[in-house]
Design an enzyme around this catalytic site. Structure first.
Site, PDB file in Angstrom:
ATOM      1  N   SER A 179       0.834  -1.244  -0.046  1.00 29.67           N
ATOM      2  CA  SER A 179       0.029  -0.016   0.016  1.00 29.67           C
ATOM      3  C   SER A 179       1.011   1.144  -0.018  1.00 29.67           C
ATOM      4  O   SER A 179       1.736   1.394  -0.810  1.00 29.67           O
ATOM      5  CB  SER A 179      -1.063  -0.081   1.287  1.00 29.67           C
ATOM      6  OG  SER A 179      -1.917   1.147   1.262  1.00 29.67           O
ATOM      7  N   HIS A 206      -2.904  -1.257  -2.969  1.00 29.68           N
ATOM      8  CA  HIS A 206      -4.159  -0.395  -2.809  1.00 29.68           C
ATOM      9  C   HIS A 206      -3.986   0.911  -3.722  1.00 29.68           C
ATOM     10  O   HIS A 206      -2.908   1.855  -3.520  1.00 29.68           O
ATOM     11  CB  HIS A 206      -4.127   0.049  -1.433  1.00 29.68           C
ATOM     12  CG  HIS A 206      -4.374  -1.000  -0.454  1.00 29.68           C
ATOM     13  ND1 HIS A 206      -4.198  -1.028   0.851  1.00 29.68           N
ATOM     14  CD2 HIS A 206      -4.767  -2.172  -0.673  1.00 29.68           C
ATOM     15  CE1 HIS A 206      -4.367  -2.200   1.375  1.00 29.68           C
ATOM     16  NE2 HIS A 206      -4.782  -2.803   0.546  1.00 29.68           N
ATOM     17  N   ASP A 302      -4.425  -4.910   6.107  1.00 28.09           N
ATOM     18  CA  ASP A 302      -4.708  -5.894   5.057  1.00 28.09           C
ATOM     19  C   ASP A 302      -3.660  -6.714   4.963  1.00 28.09           C
ATOM     20  O   ASP A 302      -2.451  -6.683   4.498  1.00 28.09           O
ATOM     21  CB  ASP A 302      -5.240  -4.866   3.781  1.00 28.09           C
ATOM     22  CG  ASP A 302      -5.649  -5.738   2.632  1.00 28.09           C
ATOM     23  OD1 ASP A 302      -6.279  -6.810   2.769  1.00 28.09           O
ATOM     24  OD2 ASP A 302      -5.498  -5.496   1.319  1.00 28.09           O
TER      25      ASP A 302
END
Length: 362
Positions: A179, A206, A302
């Site tokens: 991310s 992401h 995540d």
């Protein structure tokens, strides 16, 4: 410091940030040139930098800001046009820490709660992560001496990180989650193993849809690897790299004896779509102990549940260490949960992956 040529947007961003008790807006500027003049006096930790501005645009100002101090982190802010997505990707490769996508009109900026929350959240988390890395503290309010635990969501590697044994099975596929700071980390990671890569690599980064195809193209050009934004129905091939498209979860299924990528728009997980967890779950189900999961720099957690499923299936997970991460949220969560067989600096992860795939890792 907030840098934006729109007085309305500049004022709104400054107000949103100033309303957070952990943030002080030390300066605002209407273009890159003014920002550079104010740097020494303002001494900001974070610069929120617009891309399209008169006199000096954000891309021109970026390297000059970073040259002023390597402690400054720059958060690029741009509307989601293809051109701005390409510029943002260049900015990330030049050293910007992250980006935030502005709505296209001033009215939308004014009414967009999601933009406000993302902007403030990224500023706070970037500062908190940097201070943790520097051994400092983040305090509640201006001049207060009380530690604000609410703005320290990222774990620290100063805790004990358990190490698991690696799988006894050789990997047949590599899954990567990332991310904040991911584009830069992915480039270094893939470049470090491109000459010996013999497995398919699936990446969930992401990013919104305007960015992921540009990321895939950027990785392909910079590494020479066959890399593409995944399409529904793609059959995975050895040595190829597949990037999950923005707004779609990417999973792998078995269809007629072939491993096929399927995309879906199921509910976001961990507030993300694409999310790492669905990809990891599908890999664990399909490949069992022959999965190698890699968690790179990123905010949040995540990949934690998906990593648990990889480990439960007998697979192996490795993560980036705190010192080399822009934000040690995702890799930190997996590390602290005791799911990793190795926690390494970014520069060492590619070599470790190759060793694991060749059965030479200890």
């Amino acid at each position: 410091m907030v840098v934006d040529d729109s007085a309305v947007v500049r004022g709104l961003i400054a107000k949103w940030l100033g309303d957070d008790p952990s943030v002080e807006v030390v300066a605002t500027a209407s273009n890159g040139e003014m920002a550079l003049k104010n740097l020494a006096g303002a001494d900001p930790e974070i610069v929120v930098l617009d891309i399209e501005m008169p006199v000096m645009d954000g891309l021109t100002a970026l390297p000059k800001i970073l040259e002023h101090s390597n402690e400054i982190q720059v958060l690029m802010a741009s509307t989601l046009t293809k051109r701005n997505a390409e510029i943002s990707m260049r900015a990330l490769s030049m050293g910007a820490a992250d980006y935030v996508s502005k709505p296209e009109t001033t009215r939308e900026v004014t009414t967009s709660l999601s933009f406000q929350q993302e902007l403030v959240g990224k500023v706070v988390n970037l500062a908190a992560a940097r201070r943790l890395q520097n051994g400092g503290k983040v305090y509640r309010g201006k001049g207060s001496n009380s530690l604000n635990e609410d703005i320290l969501p990222q774990v620290s590697s100063r805790g004990v990180v358990a190490k698991r044994k690696m799988s006894s099975s050789l990997p047949r596929i590599i899954g990567v989650g990332s991310s904040t700071g991911g584009p830069q980390a992915l480039l270094k990671f893939l470049n470090s193993m491109k000459d010996e890569l013999r497995l398919p690599v699936l990446i969930t980064q992401h990013m919104p849809s305007a960015f992921t195809s540009i990321l895939a193209d950027h990785l392909a050009k910079a590494t020479g690897l066959p890399c593409k934004q995944a399409e529904n129905g793609d059959i995975i091939h050895t040595g190829h790299v597949y990037v999950a498209p923005g707004d779609y979860h990417m999973i792998v299924v078995n269809e007629g004896g072939k491993k096929v990528i399927r995309l879906n728009q199921d509910e976001p997980e961990n507030f993300c779509r694409p999310a790492v967890d669905p990809m990891f779950r599908s890999l664990a189900k399909l490949f069992g102990p022959s999965v190698l999961g890699v968690i790179l720099t990123g905010m949040g957690h995540d990949g934690l549940k998906g990593s648990q499923e990889i480990v439960d299936a007998g697979g192996t997970v490795i993560a980036q260490d705190e010192a080399s991460s822009i934000v040690w949220g995702m890799p930190g969560a997996v590390s602290q949960a005791g799911l990793c067989s190795a926690v390494l600096p970014l520069d060492e992860i590619g070599a470790k992956v190759i060793d694991i795939t060749m059965g030479e890792a200890v």
